[in-house]
Design a protein around this motif. Sequence first.
Motif, PDB file in Angstrom:
ATOM      1  N   MET A 156      -2.005  -6.974   8.073  1.00  0.00           N
ATOM      2  CA  MET A 156      -1.726  -7.476   6.816  1.00  0.00           C
ATOM      3  C   MET A 156      -0.918  -8.887   6.926  1.00  0.00           C
ATOM      4  O   MET A 156      -1.155  -9.588   6.117  1.00  0.00           O
ATOM      5  CB  MET A 156      -0.558  -6.605   6.365  1.00  0.00           C
ATOM      6  N   TYR A 166       0.938 -11.072   0.339  1.00  0.00           N
ATOM      7  CA  TYR A 166      -0.393 -10.727   0.581  1.00  0.00           C
ATOM      8  C   TYR A 166      -0.696  -9.620  -0.637  1.00  0.00           C
ATOM      9  O   TYR A 166      -1.468  -9.728  -1.484  1.00  0.00           O
ATOM     10  CB  TYR A 166      -0.840  -9.956   1.754  1.00  0.00           C
ATOM     11  N   PHE A 167      -0.044  -8.808  -0.961  1.00  0.00           N
ATOM     12  CA  PHE A 167      -0.315  -7.447  -1.825  1.00  0.00           C
ATOM     13  C   PHE A 167      -0.098  -7.900  -3.308  1.00  0.00           C
ATOM     14  O   PHE A 167      -0.774  -7.518  -4.193  1.00  0.00           O
ATOM     15  CB  PHE A 167       0.749  -6.281  -1.490  1.00  0.00           C
ATOM     16  N   ALA A 208      -3.631  -9.991  -3.586  1.00  0.00           N
ATOM     17  CA  ALA A 208      -4.729  -9.244  -3.370  1.00  0.00           C
ATOM     18  C   ALA A 208      -5.676  -8.960  -4.516  1.00  0.00           C
ATOM     19  O   ALA A 208      -5.031  -8.423  -5.539  1.00  0.00           O
ATOM     20  CB  ALA A 208      -4.561  -8.039  -2.469  1.00  0.00           C
ATOM     21  N   TYR A 262      -6.639  -3.039  -0.692  1.00  0.00           N
ATOM     22  CA  TYR A 262      -5.365  -3.360  -0.487  1.00  0.00           C
ATOM     23  C   TYR A 262      -4.945  -1.980  -0.575  1.00  0.00           C
ATOM     24  O   TYR A 262      -3.784  -1.778   0.142  1.00  0.00           O
ATOM     25  CB  TYR A 262      -4.818  -4.435  -1.314  1.00  0.00           C
TER      26      TYR A 262
END
Length: 326
Positions: A237, A299-300, A303, A309
């Motif tokens: 991640m 990141y999430f 995404a 994810y």
Amino acid sequence: MINQFRNLNPINLLLLFAYTFFMRMAIFADPPAQLNFEFLEPYTKFFIQIPVQNTFSPIANAFFAAIIIYVQAILFNRVVNNHGLLNKPGFLPALLYVTAAGLFMPFLVLSPTLICNFLLIWIMDKLLKVGKSPNALMIMFDIGMIIALGTLIYFPFIVMLVMIWFTLLLYRSFNGREWIAGLVGFLTIFFFVWVFYYWNDSLSMFYKIWLPLGNKFPSVFKINYNDYLVLVPVLVMMVLAMIQLRENFFRSFISTRKAFQMLFIMFLVAIVSVYTKPDFRLYHFLLCVPPGSVLLAYYFSNAKKRWFYESLFLILVFAIQYFLFV
């Protein structure tokens, strides 16, 4: 799970509370026979006596640690949203904070670093204000005092002084008064500590406080790699977050770019500060949770492929639970 926490839905506060205790099932299912909690350094106990060593049972210890993590996650989430570090406000920072704070068994109980994370989140908030303030003098002074308070609880926190100067270098043109303000704030607290030691004819003990700063960084670590396999999905991640940051770097606001550079350095400083503690404990790396959680949340929040994810997050959660129970 990720999609749910991408929004500022009040129901997420209840879900987060339940999730906090879910991530701590292992210690409630099989609590240790005894847990000692000491959150002040020996040099602080010389003038502050707080009898908490055996106050809590193991279950109570784990329960209060979970409540503290939940409160910190809410405060942390507010800081990240207030400074616009993600695409849109939501509860992702809180979700990732709770997740990262449950990686290892020593993270699940009361510890000095758990208490210091309140101060670290406070420092993050103030450092992120530096670029927006016409005068950073008082901010730096306040941060210096906060770092001094953290040092009274856990000595490696002193290394966060580096963040004062790095942040000024990143955000502002050189101003000598701002560069020394943080150090003055730090020394203000320890001046009163020095006075107390002086009154008690114990100046030799005061000078010993600073000896760990001369430690050499350990060249050999005794590591059981099986204990750290849970970090594999976290590293994946982090790499994906760095790639995402790289792709969006020049499309982001300058303040956002600088904020992530500052948080990345804070993450590294938290790791490196372990050298000042000869009796190393794994809970030291709780100090990495606030800056690291911002990167994971980034990141999430960016995404695109939901199946990927969501699956990656579930793999992390199940990996944490597996290694905690096994």
